[in-house]
Design a protein around this motif. Structure first.
Motif, PDB file in Angstrom:
ATOM      1  N   ARG A   7       0.878  -1.165   0.000  1.00  0.00           N
ATOM      2  CA  ARG A   7       0.000   0.000   0.000  1.00  0.00           C
ATOM      3  C   ARG A   7       0.914   1.213   0.000  1.00  0.00           C
ATOM      4  O   ARG A   7       1.391   1.627   1.033  1.00  0.00           O
ATOM      5  CB  ARG A   7      -0.892  -0.002   1.234  1.00  0.00           C
ATOM      6  CG  ARG A   7      -1.889  -1.116   1.235  1.00  0.00           C
ATOM      7  CD  ARG A   7      -2.710  -1.067   2.525  1.00  0.00           C
ATOM      8  NE  ARG A   7      -3.602  -2.190   2.591  1.00  0.00           N
ATOM      9  CZ  ARG A   7      -3.317  -3.363   3.145  1.00  0.00           C
ATOM     10  NH1 ARG A   7      -2.133  -3.558   3.692  1.00  0.00           N
ATOM     11  NH2 ARG A   7      -4.187  -4.336   3.164  1.00  0.00           N
ATOM     12  N   PHE A  50      -2.633  -0.196  -4.461  1.00  0.00           N
ATOM     13  CA  PHE A  50      -2.826  -1.411  -3.663  1.00  0.00           C
ATOM     14  C   PHE A  50      -2.367  -2.572  -4.539  1.00  0.00           C
ATOM     15  O   PHE A  50      -3.098  -2.988  -5.423  1.00  0.00           O
ATOM     16  CB  PHE A  50      -4.309  -1.565  -3.301  1.00  0.00           C
ATOM     17  CG  PHE A  50      -4.584  -2.611  -2.272  1.00  0.00           C
ATOM     18  CD1 PHE A  50      -4.767  -2.252  -0.945  1.00  0.00           C
ATOM     19  CD2 PHE A  50      -4.665  -3.945  -2.622  1.00  0.00           C
ATOM     20  CE1 PHE A  50      -5.046  -3.212   0.009  1.00  0.00           C
ATOM     21  CE2 PHE A  50      -4.943  -4.911  -1.670  1.00  0.00           C
ATOM     22  CZ  PHE A  50      -5.123  -4.541  -0.346  1.00  0.00           C
ATOM     23  N   ARG A  68      -7.333   1.100  -5.198  1.00  0.00           N
ATOM     24  CA  ARG A  68      -8.559   0.964  -4.413  1.00  0.00           C
ATOM     25  C   ARG A  68      -9.315   2.281  -4.499  1.00  0.00           C
ATOM     26  O   ARG A  68      -8.751   3.349  -4.300  1.00  0.00           O
ATOM     27  CB  ARG A  68      -8.205   0.634  -2.971  1.00  0.00           C
ATOM     28  CG  ARG A  68      -9.404   0.357  -2.104  1.00  0.00           C
ATOM     29  CD  ARG A  68      -9.000  -0.046  -0.729  1.00  0.00           C
ATOM     30  NE  ARG A  68      -8.134   0.978  -0.145  1.00  0.00           N
ATOM     31  CZ  ARG A  68      -7.472   0.833   0.978  1.00  0.00           C
ATOM     32  NH1 ARG A  68      -7.537  -0.290   1.646  1.00  0.00           N
ATOM     33  NH2 ARG A  68      -6.733   1.801   1.454  1.00  0.00           N
TER      34      ARG A  68
END
Length: 86
Positions: A7, A50, A68
């Protein structure tokens, strides 16, 4: 074999992405790191990187670069470069 979730900035994946892309004979410009980076700049508003990176030992053998986003009450994962690149 292990898979890690990343992330963070797309730029962290540049080196393994470019190596995987160069090793794939059927790779297209729309699966290149450079396209994804430009896509993120122009179409990535409201999207969080992501990605899934798959390792065999220390070697990266696969990756899925995703973003995301919120779609109403849901959070969805989409491939980087989707619309208009797919």
């Amino acid at each position: 074999m292990r898979a890690d979730l990343h992330r963070g900035a797309l730029a962290e994946l540049r080196e393994p992405w470019e190596a995987l892309h160069a090793a794939q004979p059927s790779a297209t410009p729309f699966t290149a790191f450079g396209w994804a980076l430009r896509w993120e700049t122009h179409f990535g508003d409201g999207a969080d990187p992501f990605s899934v990176v798959v390792y065999e030992g220390e070697e990266v053998v696969g990756l899925a670069a995703l973003v995301r986003r919120r779609r109403g009450p849901l959070r969805v994962l989409e491939p980087v470069g989707m619309e208009p690149g797919d």
